[in-house]
Design a protein around this motif. Structure first.
Motif, PDB file in Angstrom:
ATOM      1  N   ILE A 241      10.731   3.767  -0.791  1.00  0.00           N
ATOM      2  CA  ILE A 241       9.407   3.383  -0.449  1.00  0.00           C
ATOM      3  C   ILE A 241       8.969   3.964   0.728  1.00  0.00           C
ATOM      4  CG2 ILE A 241       8.124   1.382   0.666  1.00  0.00           C
ATOM      5  CD1 ILE A 241      10.526  -0.446  -0.670  1.00  0.00           C
ATOM      6  N   GLU A 242       7.655   4.869   0.784  1.00  0.00           N
ATOM      7  CA  GLU A 242       7.148   5.543   1.661  1.00  0.00           C
ATOM      8  C   GLU A 242       5.865   5.018   2.477  1.00  0.00           C
ATOM      9  OE1 GLU A 242       7.299  10.079   0.841  1.00  0.00           O
ATOM     10  OE2 GLU A 242       7.860   9.307  -0.900  1.00  0.00           O
ATOM     11  N   GLY A 243       5.923   4.821   3.804  1.00  0.00           N
ATOM     12  CA  GLY A 243       4.999   4.450   4.831  1.00  0.00           C
ATOM     13  C   GLY A 243       5.507   3.012   5.147  1.00  0.00           C
ATOM     14  N   GLU A 244       4.198   2.649   5.973  1.00  0.00           N
ATOM     15  CA  GLU A 244       4.774   1.315   6.580  1.00  0.00           C
ATOM     16  C   GLU A 244       4.341  -0.079   5.611  1.00  0.00           C
ATOM     17  OE1 GLU A 244       3.021   0.679  10.407  1.00  0.00           O
ATOM     18  OE2 GLU A 244       3.359   2.623  11.156  1.00  0.00           O
ATOM     19  N   CYS A 245       5.412  -0.835   5.508  1.00  0.00           N
ATOM     20  CA  CYS A 245       5.267  -1.650   4.511  1.00  0.00           C
ATOM     21  C   CYS A 245       5.525  -2.943   5.181  1.00  0.00           C
ATOM     22  CB  CYS A 245       5.950  -1.577   3.276  1.00  0.00           C
ATOM     23  SG  CYS A 245       5.692  -0.055   2.567  1.00  0.00           S
ATOM     24  N   SER A 246       5.126  -4.249   4.593  1.00  0.00           N
ATOM     25  CA  SER A 246       5.658  -5.382   5.130  1.00  0.00           C
ATOM     26  C   SER A 246       6.696  -5.794   4.954  1.00  0.00           C
ATOM     27  CB  SER A 246       4.608  -6.441   4.357  1.00  0.00           C
ATOM     28  OG  SER A 246       5.081  -7.817   4.340  1.00  0.00           O
ATOM     29  N   ASN A 247       7.631  -6.259   5.762  1.00  0.00           N
ATOM     30  CA  ASN A 247       8.923  -6.491   5.562  1.00  0.00           C
ATOM     31  C   ASN A 247       9.385  -7.648   4.731  1.00  0.00           C
ATOM     32  OD1 ASN A 247       9.952  -4.377   7.476  1.00  0.00           O
ATOM     33  ND2 ASN A 247      10.012  -5.640   9.143  1.00  0.00           N
TER      34      ASN A 247
ATOM     35  N   LYS B  51       0.931  -1.134  -0.057  1.00  0.00           N
ATOM     36  CA  LYS B  51       0.010   0.050   0.057  1.00  0.00           C
ATOM     37  C   LYS B  51       0.846   1.293  -0.025  1.00  0.00           C
ATOM     38  CE  LYS B  51      -3.631  -2.248   2.436  1.00  0.00           C
ATOM     39  NZ  LYS B  51      -4.610  -2.256   3.439  1.00  0.00           N
ATOM     40  N   CYS B  52       2.230   1.002   0.287  1.00  0.00           N
ATOM     41  CA  CYS B  52       3.070   2.187   0.307  1.00  0.00           C
ATOM     42  C   CYS B  52       3.276   2.853  -1.131  1.00  0.00           C
ATOM     43  CB  CYS B  52       4.470   1.902   0.680  1.00  0.00           C
ATOM     44  SG  CYS B  52       4.371   1.263   2.525  1.00  0.00           S
ATOM     45  N   ASP B  53       3.781   4.061  -1.175  1.00  0.00           N
ATOM     46  CA  ASP B  53       4.202   4.868  -2.386  1.00  0.00           C
ATOM     47  C   ASP B  53       5.431   4.310  -2.754  1.00  0.00           C
ATOM     48  OD1 ASP B  53       1.748   6.551  -2.484  1.00  0.00           O
ATOM     49  OD2 ASP B  53       2.698   7.971  -1.358  1.00  0.00           O
ATOM     50  N   VAL B  54       5.787   3.812  -3.857  1.00  0.00           N
ATOM     51  CA  VAL B  54       6.921   3.177  -4.509  1.00  0.00           C
ATOM     52  C   VAL B  54       7.446   4.501  -5.472  1.00  0.00           C
ATOM     53  CG1 VAL B  54       8.365   1.396  -5.397  1.00  0.00           C
ATOM     54  CG2 VAL B  54       6.317   1.077  -4.091  1.00  0.00           C
ATOM     55  N   THR B  55       8.523   4.953  -5.378  1.00  0.00           N
ATOM     56  CA  THR B  55       9.194   5.902  -6.331  1.00  0.00           C
ATOM     57  C   THR B  55      10.274   5.201  -6.836  1.00  0.00           C
ATOM     58  OG1 THR B  55       8.007   7.752  -5.257  1.00  0.00           O
ATOM     59  CG2 THR B  55       9.972   8.447  -6.730  1.00  0.00           C
ATOM     60  N   VAL B  56      10.776   5.467  -8.018  1.00  0.00           N
ATOM     61  CA  VAL B  56      12.118   4.881  -8.640  1.00  0.00           C
ATOM     62  C   VAL B  56      12.662   6.218  -9.138  1.00  0.00           C
ATOM     63  CG1 VAL B  56      13.166   3.794 -10.426  1.00  0.00           C
ATOM     64  CG2 VAL B  56      11.169   2.659  -9.201  1.00  0.00           C
ATOM     65  N   LYS B  57      13.907   6.358  -8.892  1.00  0.00           N
ATOM     66  CA  LYS B  57      14.782   7.432  -9.444  1.00  0.00           C
ATOM     67  C   LYS B  57      15.930   7.134 -10.046  1.00  0.00           C
ATOM     68  CE  LYS B  57      15.085  11.356  -6.786  1.00  0.00           C
ATOM     69  NZ  LYS B  57      15.185  12.238  -5.851  1.00  0.00           N
ATOM     70  N   LYS B  58      16.208   7.288 -11.281  1.00  0.00           N
ATOM     71  CA  LYS B  58      17.271   6.973 -12.265  1.00  0.00           C
ATOM     72  C   LYS B  58      17.683   8.283 -12.873  1.00  0.00           C
ATOM     73  CE  LYS B  58      19.846   3.908 -14.671  1.00  0.00           C
ATOM     74  NZ  LYS B  58      21.126   4.466 -14.796  1.00  0.00           N
ATOM     75  N   ASP B  59      18.875   8.374 -12.423  1.00  0.00           N
ATOM     76  CA  ASP B  59      19.658  10.044 -13.345  1.00  0.00           C
ATOM     77  C   ASP B  59      18.643  10.659 -13.011  1.00  0.00           C
ATOM     78  OD1 ASP B  59      21.761   8.317 -14.002  1.00  0.00           O
ATOM     79  OD2 ASP B  59      20.649   7.859 -15.986  1.00  0.00           O
ATOM     80  N   ARG B  60      17.949  11.733 -13.889  1.00  0.00           N
ATOM     81  CA  ARG B  60      17.066  12.666 -13.758  1.00  0.00           C
ATOM     82  C   ARG B  60      15.737  12.306 -13.712  1.00  0.00           C
ATOM     83  NH1 ARG B  60      17.993  15.032 -19.692  1.00  0.00           N
ATOM     84  NH2 ARG B  60      16.794  13.638 -20.794  1.00  0.00           N
ATOM     85  N   TYR B  61      15.412  11.153 -14.193  1.00  0.00           N
ATOM     86  CA  TYR B  61      13.930  10.538 -14.063  1.00  0.00           C
ATOM     87  C   TYR B  61      13.364  10.223 -12.984  1.00  0.00           C
ATOM     88  CZ  TYR B  61      15.098  10.526 -18.894  1.00  0.00           C
ATOM     89  OH  TYR B  61      15.611  10.933 -20.308  1.00  0.00           O
TER      90      TYR B  61
END
Length: 79
Positions: free
Chosen positions: A61-67, A28-38
């Motif tokens: 990964i932002e928020g409480e997520c399952s380990n 349910k957490c937010d997942v952001t991928v950062k690659k170079d300027r993207y």
């Protein structure tokens, strides 16, 4: 305050992108991928296919997520 987990991953096989997106969509957490300027949504298959994975990328990964789910992502972690 939100929990933030940052992993540096590298995917070497295109089919692993589909597996990565399947894993990230289970949480349910937010997942952001950062690659170079993207910066893109780590739950988007089209977004994930749009960048070059020849080099490592960061996953935030932002928020409480399952380990357990975070552990599933660690198979691509750069040591």
């Amino acid at each position: 305050m939100q929990d933030i987990t940052i992993l540096t991953l590298q995917i070497n096989v295109m089919r692993d992108i589909s597996e990565f997106v399947t894993i990230t969509n289970r949480i349910k957490c937010d997942v952001t991928v950062k690659k170079d300027r993207y910066v893109l949504d780590g739950k988007s298959i089209l977004g994930m296919w749009s960048i070059n994975f020849a080099e490592p990328f960061d996953v935030i990964i932002e928020g409480e997520c399952s380990n357990e789910l975070i552990e599933n992502l660690k198979k691509w972690e750069v040591k």
